[in-house]
Design a protein around this motif. Structure first.
Motif, PDB file in Angstrom:
ATOM      1  N   GLU A  95       1.231  -7.587   1.062  1.00  0.00           N
ATOM      2  CA  GLU A  95       1.873  -6.394   0.509  1.00  0.00           C
ATOM      3  C   GLU A  95       2.241  -5.345   1.552  1.00  0.00           C
ATOM      4  OE1 GLU A  95      -0.406  -7.921  -3.164  1.00  0.00           O
ATOM      5  OE2 GLU A  95      -0.664  -7.938  -0.982  1.00  0.00           O
ATOM      6  N   GLN A  96       1.437  -5.185   2.570  1.00  0.00           N
ATOM      7  CA  GLN A  96       1.656  -4.086   3.514  1.00  0.00           C
ATOM      8  C   GLN A  96       2.893  -4.254   4.395  1.00  0.00           C
ATOM      9  OE1 GLN A  96      -3.038  -3.320   4.123  1.00  0.00           O
ATOM     10  NE2 GLN A  96      -1.751  -2.185   5.523  1.00  0.00           N
ATOM     11  N   GLU A 127      -6.150   9.043  -2.190  1.00  0.00           N
ATOM     12  CA  GLU A 127      -6.686   7.716  -2.512  1.00  0.00           C
ATOM     13  C   GLU A 127      -5.570   6.672  -2.579  1.00  0.00           C
ATOM     14  OE1 GLU A 127      -7.328  10.495  -4.251  1.00  0.00           O
ATOM     15  OE2 GLU A 127      -9.331  10.833  -3.415  1.00  0.00           O
ATOM     16  N   ALA A 128      -4.428   7.048  -3.181  1.00  0.00           N
ATOM     17  CA  ALA A 128      -3.317   6.111  -3.305  1.00  0.00           C
ATOM     18  C   ALA A 128      -2.743   5.731  -1.948  1.00  0.00           C
ATOM     19  CB  ALA A 128      -2.226   6.711  -4.185  1.00  0.00           C
ATOM     20  N   ARG A 129      -2.767   6.658  -1.006  1.00  0.00           N
ATOM     21  CA  ARG A 129      -2.219   6.360   0.328  1.00  0.00           C
ATOM     22  C   ARG A 129      -3.008   5.277   1.046  1.00  0.00           C
ATOM     23  NH1 ARG A 129      -0.417  12.139   3.055  1.00  0.00           N
ATOM     24  NH2 ARG A 129       0.402  13.110   1.154  1.00  0.00           N
ATOM     25  N   LYS A 130      -4.265   5.099   0.680  1.00  0.00           N
ATOM     26  CA  LYS A 130      -5.133   4.144   1.364  1.00  0.00           C
ATOM     27  C   LYS A 130      -5.025   2.736   0.782  1.00  0.00           C
ATOM     28  CE  LYS A 130      -8.565   7.758   2.316  1.00  0.00           C
ATOM     29  NZ  LYS A 130      -9.950   8.219   2.027  1.00  0.00           N
ATOM     30  N   LYS A 131      -4.394   2.612  -0.381  1.00  0.00           N
ATOM     31  CA  LYS A 131      -4.368   1.327  -1.062  1.00  0.00           C
ATOM     32  C   LYS A 131      -2.982   0.682  -0.980  1.00  0.00           C
ATOM     33  CE  LYS A 131      -7.779   2.789  -4.527  1.00  0.00           C
ATOM     34  NZ  LYS A 131      -8.017   3.021  -5.976  1.00  0.00           N
ATOM     35  N   PRO A 132      -2.925  -0.594  -0.686  1.00  0.00           N
ATOM     36  CA  PRO A 132      -1.612  -1.268  -0.743  1.00  0.00           C
ATOM     37  C   PRO A 132      -1.133  -1.358  -2.179  1.00  0.00           C
ATOM     38  CG  PRO A 132      -3.371  -2.867  -0.376  1.00  0.00           C
ATOM     39  CD  PRO A 132      -4.009  -1.510  -0.292  1.00  0.00           C
ATOM     40  N   ASP A 134       0.359  -3.245  -5.247  1.00  0.00           N
ATOM     41  CA  ASP A 134       0.328  -4.637  -5.686  1.00  0.00           C
ATOM     42  C   ASP A 134       1.754  -5.177  -5.801  1.00  0.00           C
ATOM     43  OD1 ASP A 134       0.153  -7.015  -7.551  1.00  0.00           O
ATOM     44  OD2 ASP A 134      -1.967  -6.445  -7.486  1.00  0.00           O
TER      45      ASP A 134
END
Length: 361
Positions: A95-96, A127-132, A134
């Motif tokens: 994803e990244q 928090e959202a910035r740290k998660k790829p 989906d």
């Protein structure tokens, strides 16, 4: 035009061509264009793998050199009311490396440019910035204002989508950047091996093959190998370059520019010991650089080739490539040239007695 210029033109046409699994027509036509002058016969299997046959000696052993035509990409699954495309990945994506990347949607009417949409950081929580994000939540923006307009562009569910990255010779001209090195470089190796063998005497029948659907299960290698019934098989593909920041030798041993990789082990096959040793001996005798490597998390067409019929001694010879399975990858031209040189020398030294020795060692 010099041979070098011809080679770059070939590499550009191969990598710029659009073709995800089960949609390999365009790269197949490019490969056919370049390999036909050096083949006695060019055919396909029923899935679309290209098979170019060159006879050195009619009753000689069959040697298969296979690169795969397909590249990883996407497939349109639906169009929403606002004209945004939902899609399915085809092949392995992380994803990244996907968000905000340009793509081409290949329709029956032609190419429609687009981009995988992303939210600006201004509206994301910490928090959202740290998660790829989906994959299932991603979409493609083609600049349509409605489903109807997207359909007027020619877009339909089932259309395939490829990354955008034009073939580029970098400032250090040994390094070449493109999409789809995985695995148009293998197709280029098969073409160039047949070209260099055209004036060589050898007692073999050589098959330069462009397989289909490798990225979704080594499928074209199964059908094309069944049709050829080779005595020896080589899968030529990309490997992982371990020479960029953050990649350790525990993860990848090879370095771009230090020679083709001979894959000892991957998730689809353990290299045939007799064939591996034969190739290593030739490389050392001819002073051709090579690197021994392993890829525990992936496989190549050798995984299907070696299991065909009664079994085929097989080896994967790969090109250390940076940033595979992304939009833009980089490899070193000399690794391509040395892989070709090595395979040509191997073919020149193979005969029925040597094949029997390798097979029954």
């Amino acid at each position: 035009m010099s041979n070098l210029d011809e080679t770059l033109s070939m590499l550009k046409e191969l990598t710029d061509a659009h073709g995800i699994p089960a949609n390999e027509h365009e790269p197949r036509e490019v490969m056919k264009k370049y390999i036909t002058p050096y083949a006695d016969e060019v055919t396909t299997d029923n899935l679309g793998s290209l098979i170019a046959k060159k006879v050195g000696q009619e009753d000689g052993p069959k040697v298969m050199i296979a690169g795969h035509l397909d590249e990883i990409g996407f497939m349109v699954t639906s169009i929403d009311d606002k004209g945004f495309l939902r899609f399915q990945t085809v092949g392995g994506w992380w994803e990244q490396v996907m968000l905000a990347q340009r793509v081409n949607v290949v329709t029956r009417k032609g190419i429609v440019p687009g981009v995988i949409g992303s939210k600006p950081p201004h509206i994301l929580t910490p928090e959202a910035r740290k998660k790829p994000v989906d994959k299932k939540d991603m979409f493609i923006d083609v600049g349509a204002i409605s489903r109807r307009e997207a359909e007027e562009f020619g877009i339909r569910p089932g259309d395939f989508v490829t990354p955008v990255c034009d073939f580029t010779v970098m400032k250090n001209e040994n390094f070449l950047m493109a999409k789809a090195w995985d695995n148009r470089i293998g197709c280029a190796i098969a073409i160039e091996v047949l070209r260099q063998l055209q004036n060589e005497n050898h007692p073999n029948i050589v098959y330069g093959v462009g397989t289909v659907q490798e990225e979704v299960g080594l499928r074209g290698a199964k059908t094309s190998t069944y049709k050829i019934q080779p005595d020896i098989g080589f899968a030529v593909d990309v490997g992982i370059a371990g020479d960029t920041p953050g990649v350790t030798e525990k993860e990848a041993l090879a370095k771009a520019g230090k020679g083709p990789q001979l894959i000892m082990y991957d998730a689809s096959m353990v290299a045939h010991r007799g064939l591996r040793d034969f190739v290593v001996d030739i490389a050392e005798k001819e002073n051709i650089p090579y690197q021994m490597d392993f890829v525990p998390g992936g496989g190549t067409d050798s995984g299907s080739i070696h299991l065909t019929a009664q079994g085929v001694p097989a080896l994967s010879i790969t090109i250390a490539t940076r940033y595979i399975h992304t939009h833009a990858a980089i490899l070193h031209r000399e690794d391509f040239e040395n892989a070709v040189k090595l395979i040509v020398e191997v073919v020149k030294r193979l005969d029925r007695d040597k094949v029997n020795e390798i097979t029954y060692d």
